[in-house]
Design a protein around this motif. Structure first.
Motif, short mmCIF file in Angstrom:
data_model
loop_
_atom_site.label_atom_id
_atom_site.label_comp_id
_atom_site.label_asym_id
_atom_site.label_seq_id
_atom_site.Cartn_x
_atom_site.Cartn_y
_atom_site.Cartn_z
N SER A 7 0.85 -1.18 0.00
CA SER A 7 0.00 0.00 0.00
C SER A 7 0.89 1.23 0.00
CB SER A 7 -0.93 0.02 1.21
OG SER A 7 -0.18 0.02 2.42
N GLY A 8 0.28 2.39 -0.29
CA GLY A 8 1.01 3.64 -0.21
C GLY A 8 1.42 4.25 -1.54
N GLY A 9 1.16 3.53 -2.63
CA GLY A 9 1.50 4.09 -3.92
C GLY A 9 0.57 5.23 -4.29
N GLY A 10 0.89 5.91 -5.40
CA GLY A 10 0.05 7.00 -5.85
C GLY A 10 0.76 7.88 -6.85
N LEU A 11 0.17 9.04 -7.09
CA LEU A 11 0.70 10.02 -8.03
C LEU A 11 1.34 11.15 -7.23
CD1 LEU A 11 0.95 11.30 -10.86
CD2 LEU A 11 -1.36 12.25 -10.51
N VAL A 12 2.57 11.49 -7.59
CA VAL A 12 3.30 12.53 -6.88
C VAL A 12 4.13 13.31 -7.89
CG1 VAL A 12 5.27 11.03 -6.36
CG2 VAL A 12 4.78 12.99 -4.87
N LEU A 18 6.95 9.52 -1.09
CA LEU A 18 5.92 8.51 -0.79
C LEU A 18 6.52 7.49 0.16
CD1 LEU A 18 4.30 7.71 -4.27
CD2 LEU A 18 3.18 8.83 -2.36
N THR A 91 8.91 5.98 -11.80
CA THR A 91 7.56 5.51 -12.09
C THR A 91 7.57 4.03 -12.45
OG1 THR A 91 6.80 7.68 -12.84
CG2 THR A 91 5.61 5.75 -13.67
N THR A 120 2.01 -2.13 -6.16
CA THR A 120 1.34 -0.85 -5.99
C THR A 120 1.97 0.14 -6.97
OG1 THR A 120 0.66 0.85 -4.37
CG2 THR A 120 2.86 -0.08 -4.09
N GLN A 121 1.12 0.89 -7.66
CA GLN A 121 1.58 1.81 -8.70
C GLN A 121 2.14 3.08 -8.09
OE1 GLN A 121 1.55 1.48 -12.27
NE2 GLN A 121 2.80 3.33 -12.11
N VAL A 122 3.32 3.46 -8.54
CA VAL A 122 3.91 4.75 -8.20
C VAL A 122 4.12 5.52 -9.49
CG1 VAL A 122 5.96 5.91 -7.31
CG2 VAL A 122 5.03 3.92 -6.10
N THR A 123 3.54 6.71 -9.57
CA THR A 123 3.67 7.54 -10.76
C THR A 123 4.22 8.89 -10.34
OG1 THR A 123 1.79 6.44 -11.80
CG2 THR A 123 2.49 8.55 -12.73
#
Length: 126
Positions: A7-12, A18, A91, A120-123
């Motif tokens: 968990s914890g991924g996202g768009l930054v 993150l 990314t 988990t996706q990190v962008t």
């Protein structure tokens, strides 16, 4: 069976931070080396960071040294990846993994890890 849930991924934005978490179950967590890997589209899964079962040994791919920190809380059965100064080239989908054997060394090879999370996706935007 072993379950690893990231968990914890996202768009930054570039330069941001993150913190990824990976909660483990189905294994004696404190006995296993843990790792973080990532995979971008069209690229093979690559090693990012690993930590020994006691937390005493950590290793990083050169491209994240000084920016990422791997840590673990054996009481919470959780491994973390703190990512600072993020760059667009970071990314990817980030995967948590557990070593194949108890009390094994912290290593950097994909084949050395036997259990994987779903990712988990990190962008990171420029």
């Amino acid at each position: 069976q072993v379950q690893l849930v990231e968990s914890g991924g996202g768009l930054v934005q570039a330069g941001g931070s993150l913190r990824l978490s990976c909660a483990a179950s189905g294994l004696i967590f404190s006995r296993y080396a843990m790792g973080w890997f990532r995979q971008a589209p069209g690229i093979e899964r690559e090693f990012v960071a690993t930590i020994g079962w006691s937390g005493g040994n950590t290793y990083y791919v050169d491209s994240v040294k000084g920016r990422f920190t791997i840590s673990r809380d054996n009481a919470k059965k959780t491994v973390y990846l703190q990512m600072n100064s993020l760059k667009p080239e970071d990314t990817a989908v980030y995967y948590c993994a557990a070593g194949r054997s108890e009390f094994g060394r912290a290593t950097m090879g994909v084949a050395d890890f036997g259990s994987w999370g779903q990712g988990t996706q990190v962008t990171v935007s420029s």
